[in-house]
Scaffold this motif. Structure first.
Motif, short mmCIF file in Angstrom:
data_model
loop_
_atom_site.label_atom_id
_atom_site.label_comp_id
_atom_site.label_asym_id
_atom_site.label_seq_id
_atom_site.Cartn_x
_atom_site.Cartn_y
_atom_site.Cartn_z
N ASN A 46 0.83 -1.21 0.00
CA ASN A 46 0.00 0.00 0.00
C ASN A 46 0.86 1.25 0.00
N ALA B 93 0.96 4.22 -2.76
CA ALA B 93 0.59 5.61 -2.46
C ALA B 93 1.74 6.58 -2.75
N ASP C 207 5.37 6.13 4.62
CA ASP C 207 5.63 6.57 3.24
C ASP C 207 5.54 8.08 3.16
N ILE D 68 -3.88 10.16 3.74
CA ILE D 68 -5.25 9.64 3.71
C ILE D 68 -6.20 10.74 4.13
N LEU E 142 -10.94 2.86 6.65
CA LEU E 142 -9.77 2.22 6.03
C LEU E 142 -9.80 0.70 6.11
N PHE F 24 -13.50 -1.26 1.08
CA PHE F 24 -13.34 0.20 1.03
C PHE F 24 -12.05 0.51 0.28
N THR F 25 -12.19 1.25 -0.81
CA THR F 25 -11.01 1.60 -1.59
C THR F 25 -11.18 2.98 -2.19
N THR F 26 -10.05 3.67 -2.41
CA THR F 26 -10.13 4.95 -3.11
C THR F 26 -9.32 4.85 -4.40
N ARG F 27 -8.74 3.69 -4.64
CA ARG F 27 -7.93 3.52 -5.84
C ARG F 27 -8.79 3.00 -6.98
N GLY G 224 -8.40 -0.58 -7.11
CA GLY G 224 -8.32 -1.22 -5.79
C GLY G 224 -9.53 -2.10 -5.53
N MET G 225 -9.36 -3.04 -4.59
CA MET G 225 -10.47 -3.90 -4.20
C MET G 225 -10.86 -3.63 -2.74
N GLY G 226 -10.00 -2.95 -2.01
CA GLY G 226 -10.33 -2.66 -0.61
C GLY G 226 -10.27 -3.89 0.28
N LEU H 104 -6.19 -3.97 3.61
CA LEU H 104 -6.18 -3.53 5.00
C LEU H 104 -7.18 -4.31 5.85
#
Ligand code: ADP
Length: 459
Positions: free
Chosen positions: A333, A337, A361, A366, A374, A379-382, A385-387, A390
């Motif tokens: 991750n 990011a 990083d 976030i 998170l 839950f994803t913002t990409r 992404g699949m979320g 995490l």
């Protein structure tokens, strides 16, 4: 024009109120005419007042209904309706005994309706208008501005201040008490209803996610085998030595993408098939070092530097494969990011009987709104992404009884910090031996640096 969501329940409650009050009014007048007035007398004063009241009430209800259909000024209509009701009841009180009429109880009914419709403000409007209308009636009777209805027995009415005082006090007190009680109950009902709606929404979402999880697990299982064959075949092809540079580059892309798919499939399986951690002695420092080296060599490899800083060894009691998964997901991750040229630092140090593992990083950070969610599955913002990553991390750490915290600043970077009891301390916590870890297990005596390079995954 459509009804805004918050107003929608008000519209339906208002419709019910308009219908209900017409029914109550009609029934009340029929009973009053038949029982109290001894039958309907055409031309009689009280009968005319009753008729006019019913006609006016129906007329006003018609006007409200038109506004209601247009979905206009619902709150104003609701208040106007409460005031109209109290005036209507006052007309009935007048023809059924004045200040001491039993019809005064209808004032309380309107206060209750006001509380249900609009909460405390509605109850206050109803109480204020009811009390004012009743006061005006009593004052008009007491000051002889209004006479006793000519067709009613004068003895049934009190028109002197001495006699008016008591019913006035009792009725005003009753209006006040009903208003307070009704608003309290309406507020409780509203809060409980709100919580129920939230809980139902959460349960439905959990159900949907569980179904989705089962489907994903089934799919993941089916995808894994062909994925293995693709990866193996490409590796053979690439190392065959007969490929041009361009073909070799294409093979590397296929390898990178199959590795990405494999990660995803692994995460999905981990999430859907929780496994009880098989505790063993694990060297957390070695795990973290391995992941850093792997991240540097992985298909993402290139423009992000991944570093490890920590002691030569850090013994903990954990499930080795699951801990590796945790570190890998957090490092992955962090790389995703990060932008080209930045550093992902994996640090391990001892802190009060525990090891702290930090993956820091210098990425985008976030957003505050996303921090609470998170660790939620899916839950994803990409964009791709699949979320799941995490959610898997959190589940594994929860299963072990370890904790994780996030420290993030938008635009500056993110640090995930995992706290893991050191091997000796863990035993002490669970009460097996009670001895303190030997000195060699404590402070990071010799910090070692390991680093690799990975390609940033910014989307
Ligand atoms: P995914 O990576 O598939 O989106 P994850 O569960 O791994 O799923 O992550 C969920 C979300 O958490 C990501 O979409 C991202 O918004 C946020 N996130 C996780 N780690 C970081 C990080 N190091 N920096 C910024 N955002 C992060």
């Amino acid at each position: 024009m459509t009804t805004p969501p918050a107003e929608a329940p008000l519209a339906s409650r208002l419709t019910w109120l308009i219908a209900l009050r017409l029914v109550v009014l009609t029934v009340f007048l029929i009973v009053t005419a038949a029982v109290y007035l001894g039958g309907f007398t055409p031309g009689g004063f009280s009968s005319i007042v009753a008729l006019v009241t019913v006609a006016a009430a129906y007329g006003v209800a018609g006007i409200y209904a038109v506004f209601l259909r247009m979905n206009r000024a619902l709150r104003v209509i609701a208040r106007a309706q409460l005031v109209t009701d109290q005036i209507t009841w006052t007309a009935l009180v007048y023809i059924t005994g004045g200040a001491t009429s039993g019809a005064t109880s209808l004032y309380g009914l309107t206060c209750l309706t006001g509380a249900i419709l609009l909460g405390l403000p509605g109850a206050i409007v109803a109480a204020a208008s009811g009390a004012t209308a009743y006061l005006v009636l009593c004052a008009a009777l007491g000051l002889h501005l209004l006479g006793v209805p000519p067709d009613q027995p004068a003895g049934a009415y009190v028109t002197h201040w001495d006699e008016l005082r008591y019913p006035l006090f009792v009725n005003l007190l009753a209006i006040m008490v009903v208003t307070l009680l009704a608003s309290y109950l309406a507020e409780r009902l509203r809060t409980t209803g709100g919580r129920l709606v939230q809980a139902t929404a959460r349960a439905e979402q959990a159900e949907r996610l569980a179904a989705l999880g089962r489907l994903a697990a089934g799919l993941a299982h089916e995808i894994r085998n062909p994925l293995g064959s693709i990866a193996g075949s490409i590796e053979l092809l690439r190392t065959g030595g007969t490929l041009s540079d361009e073909d070799r580059m294409l093979c590397e892309i296929i390898q990178r993408e199959t590795a990405r798919l494999n990660d995803l499939v692994g995460d999905m399986l981990d999430l859907s098939r929780p496994r009880v951690p098989a505790l063993e002695d694990v060297d957390l420092a070695a795990t973290a070092r391995d992941v850093v080296v792997l991240a540097g060599q992985s298909g993402r490899g290139g423009d992000v530097e991944v570093r490890f800083e920590g002691p030569a060894s850090a013994p903990v009691s954990a499930d080795a494969a699951q801990m590796r998964q945790v570190v890998w997901n957090l490092v992955r991750n962090a790389i995703q990011a990060s932008s080209a040229g930045s550093v992902v630092a994996v640090r391990l140090w001892r802190d009060a009987g525990a090891w702290l593992l930090e993956i820091r990083d210098q990425g985008r950070g976030i957003p505050a709104g996303a921090r609470d969610r998170l660790f939620d599955a899916f839950f994803t913002t990409r964009a791709h992404g699949m979320g799941i990553g995490l959610a898997v991390v959190k589940r594994i750490l929860d299963d072990h009884g370890f904790t994780i915290e996030v420290d993030s600043r938008e635009g500056e970077g993110t640090a995930f910090r995992v706290r893991i009891p050191a091997a000796g301390q863990q035993e002490r916590v669970t009460g097996h031996t009670g001895h303190v870890a030997p000195r060699s297990h404590r402070a990071p005596v010799d910090s070692r640096w390991i680093s690799g390079r990975a390609r940033s995954g910014r989307e």
